[in-house]
Motif scaffolding. Structure first.
Motif, PDB file in Angstrom:
ATOM      1  N   VAL A 103      54.901  71.943 -56.791  1.00 12.59           N
ATOM      2  CA  VAL A 103      55.355  73.189 -56.165  1.00 12.59           C
ATOM      3  C   VAL A 103      56.484  73.810 -56.984  1.00 12.59           C
ATOM      4  CG1 VAL A 103      56.524  74.154 -54.136  1.00 12.59           C
ATOM      5  CG2 VAL A 103      54.591  72.587 -53.855  1.00 12.59           C
ATOM      6  N   ASP A 104      57.425  73.006 -57.438  1.00  9.88           N
ATOM      7  CA  ASP A 104      58.517  73.529 -58.264  1.00  9.88           C
ATOM      8  C   ASP A 104      57.990  74.174 -59.539  1.00  9.88           C
ATOM      9  OD1 ASP A 104      60.342  72.675 -56.391  1.00  9.88           O
ATOM     10  OD2 ASP A 104      60.995  70.919 -57.552  1.00  9.88           O
ATOM     11  N   TYR A 105      56.978  73.556 -60.158  1.00 11.43           N
ATOM     12  CA  TYR A 105      56.396  74.126 -61.373  1.00 11.43           C
ATOM     13  C   TYR A 105      55.728  75.456 -61.084  1.00 11.43           C
ATOM     14  CZ  TYR A 105      53.244  75.004 -65.212  1.00 11.43           C
ATOM     15  OH  TYR A 105      52.566  75.615 -66.234  1.00 11.43           O
ATOM     16  N   ILE A 106      54.949  75.527 -60.026  1.00  9.17           N
ATOM     17  CA  ILE A 106      54.268  76.787 -59.668  1.00  9.17           C
ATOM     18  C   ILE A 106      55.297  77.887 -59.442  1.00  9.17           C
ATOM     19  CG2 ILE A 106      52.856  77.940 -57.909  1.00  9.17           C
ATOM     20  CD1 ILE A 106      51.281  76.033 -59.748  1.00  9.17           C
ATOM     21  N   LEU A 107      56.355  77.574 -58.716  1.00  5.97           N
ATOM     22  CA  LEU A 107      57.393  78.574 -58.456  1.00  5.97           C
ATOM     23  C   LEU A 107      58.105  78.978 -59.744  1.00  5.97           C
ATOM     24  CD1 LEU A 107      58.881  77.180 -55.135  1.00  5.97           C
ATOM     25  CD2 LEU A 107      57.298  79.107 -55.433  1.00  5.97           C
ATOM     26  N   TRP A 108      58.343  78.016 -60.644  1.00  6.20           N
ATOM     27  CA  TRP A 108      58.991  78.329 -61.925  1.00  6.20           C
ATOM     28  C   TRP A 108      58.080  79.197 -62.778  1.00  6.20           C
ATOM     29  CZ3 TRP A 108      57.157  76.686 -66.755  1.00  6.20           C
ATOM     30  CH2 TRP A 108      57.972  77.023 -67.838  1.00  6.20           C
ATOM     31  N   LYS A 109      56.804  78.865 -62.832  1.00  8.50           N
ATOM     32  CA  LYS A 109      55.853  79.553 -63.711  1.00  8.50           C
ATOM     33  C   LYS A 109      55.509  80.943 -63.203  1.00  8.50           C
ATOM     34  CE  LYS A 109      52.732  79.376 -67.088  1.00  8.50           C
ATOM     35  NZ  LYS A 109      53.065  79.335 -68.473  1.00  8.50           N
ATOM     36  N   TRP A 110      55.262  81.095 -61.909  1.00 11.61           N
ATOM     37  CA  TRP A 110      54.771  82.361 -61.386  1.00 11.61           C
ATOM     38  C   TRP A 110      55.663  83.003 -60.342  1.00 11.61           C
ATOM     39  CZ3 TRP A 110      51.195  78.401 -62.441  1.00 11.61           C
ATOM     40  CH2 TRP A 110      50.335  78.681 -63.504  1.00 11.61           C
ATOM     41  N   GLY A 111      56.750  82.374 -59.996  1.00  7.30           N
ATOM     42  CA  GLY A 111      57.649  82.963 -59.012  1.00  7.30           C
ATOM     43  C   GLY A 111      57.177  82.700 -57.595  1.00  7.30           C
ATOM     44  N   THR A 112      57.955  83.123 -56.648  1.00 12.98           N
ATOM     45  CA  THR A 112      57.634  82.923 -55.245  1.00 12.98           C
ATOM     46  C   THR A 112      56.573  83.917 -54.821  1.00 12.98           C
ATOM     47  OG1 THR A 112      59.895  82.207 -54.850  1.00 12.98           O
ATOM     48  CG2 THR A 112      58.599  82.831 -52.921  1.00 12.98           C
ATOM     49  N   PRO A 113      55.420  83.435 -54.345  1.00 12.48           N
ATOM     50  CA  PRO A 113      54.370  84.360 -53.915  1.00 12.48           C
ATOM     51  C   PRO A 113      54.704  84.966 -52.555  1.00 12.48           C
ATOM     52  CG  PRO A 113      53.686  82.116 -53.520  1.00 12.48           C
ATOM     53  CD  PRO A 113      55.033  82.056 -54.214  1.00 12.48           C
ATOM     54  N   PRO A 114      54.058  86.072 -52.226  1.00 12.76           N
ATOM     55  CA  PRO A 114      54.233  86.615 -50.875  1.00 12.76           C
ATOM     56  C   PRO A 114      53.792  85.571 -49.837  1.00 12.76           C
ATOM     57  CG  PRO A 114      53.024  88.145 -52.266  1.00 12.76           C
ATOM     58  CD  PRO A 114      53.167  86.867 -53.041  1.00 12.76           C
ATOM     59  N   ALA A 115      54.319  85.670 -48.641  1.00 10.40           N
ATOM     60  CA  ALA A 115      53.995  84.710 -47.585  1.00 10.40           C
ATOM     61  C   ALA A 115      52.484  84.612 -47.391  1.00 10.40           C
ATOM     62  CB  ALA A 115      54.671  85.122 -46.284  1.00 10.40           C
ATOM     63  N   ASN A 116      52.003  83.405 -47.180  1.00  8.14           N
ATOM     64  CA  ASN A 116      50.589  83.131 -46.908  1.00  8.14           C
ATOM     65  C   ASN A 116      49.641  83.526 -48.036  1.00  8.14           C
ATOM     66  OD1 ASN A 116      51.182  82.096 -44.307  1.00  8.14           O
ATOM     67  ND2 ASN A 116      51.415  84.182 -43.583  1.00  8.14           N
ATOM     68  N   THR A 117      50.136  83.600 -49.261  1.00  8.61           N
ATOM     69  CA  THR A 117      49.273  83.894 -50.403  1.00  8.61           C
ATOM     70  C   THR A 117      48.911  82.573 -51.069  1.00  8.61           C
ATOM     71  OG1 THR A 117      50.374  86.003 -50.779  1.00  8.61           O
ATOM     72  CG2 THR A 117      49.093  85.113 -52.602  1.00  8.61           C
ATOM     73  N   PRO A 118      47.622  82.207 -51.031  1.00  7.69           N
ATOM     74  CA  PRO A 118      47.254  80.929 -51.652  1.00  7.69           C
ATOM     75  C   PRO A 118      47.291  81.016 -53.168  1.00  7.69           C
ATOM     76  CG  PRO A 118      45.307  82.071 -50.887  1.00  7.69           C
ATOM     77  CD  PRO A 118      46.509  82.880 -50.434  1.00  7.69           C
ATOM     78  N   PHE A 119      47.598  79.911 -53.790  1.00  7.84           N
ATOM     79  CA  PHE A 119      47.562  79.819 -55.247  1.00  7.84           C
ATOM     80  C   PHE A 119      46.124  79.532 -55.661  1.00  7.84           C
ATOM     81  CE2 PHE A 119      47.493  77.162 -59.026  1.00  7.84           C
ATOM     82  CZ  PHE A 119      48.140  77.993 -59.923  1.00  7.84           C
ATOM     83  N   THR A 120      45.628  80.241 -56.648  1.00  9.51           N
ATOM     84  CA  THR A 120      44.284  79.977 -57.161  1.00  9.51           C
ATOM     85  C   THR A 120      44.337  79.876 -58.679  1.00  9.51           C
ATOM     86  OG1 THR A 120      43.763  82.328 -57.320  1.00  9.51           O
ATOM     87  CG2 THR A 120      43.169  81.231 -55.272  1.00  9.51           C
ATOM     88  N   ALA A 121      43.426  79.125 -59.225  1.00  5.29           N
ATOM     89  CA  ALA A 121      43.306  78.990 -60.671  1.00  5.29           C
ATOM     90  C   ALA A 121      41.831  78.859 -61.024  1.00  5.29           C
ATOM     91  CB  ALA A 121      44.088  77.774 -61.154  1.00  5.29           C
TER      92      ALA A 121
END
Length: 91
Positions: free
Chosen positions: A63-81
């Motif tokens: 989670v820390d990496y995702i937040l560092w790499k792409w920033g805090t997403p809007p609420a309830n926005t799923p991460f996809t790759a």
């Protein structure tokens, strides 16, 4: 990967995401979960590494990496790759 090869010889080549070959003579920094890093599931190759750094739980680090790499997403926005298609299996 050639699944018909014996254990220990199934991976026939490795490349970075840009296609650069991974060489056995070069030292690389990798990231894995604590379970595999300590030999879990009989996968002991990571135990041969040097400069092991451990920290908090795996999910916290992810989670820390995702937040560092792409920033805090809007609420309830799923991460996809999307799959990168870098693993090829040969029968």
């Amino acid at each position: 990967m050639k699944v018909s090869n014996p254990n220990g010889t199934r991976i026939t080549s490795l490349t970075l995401a840009d296609g650069t070959p991974i060489l056995p003579t070069v030292t690389y920094r990798i990231v894995t979960n604590n379970y595999l890093a300590t030999g879990g599931d009989n996968f002991s190759v990571f135990k041969q590494g040097t400069n092991l750094v451990t920290g908090g739980s795996d999910i916290t680090a992810f989670v820390d990496y995702i937040l560092w790499k792409w920033g805090t997403p809007p609420a309830n926005t799923p991460f996809t790759a999307a799959p990168e298609g870098r693993i090829t299996v040969v029968p």
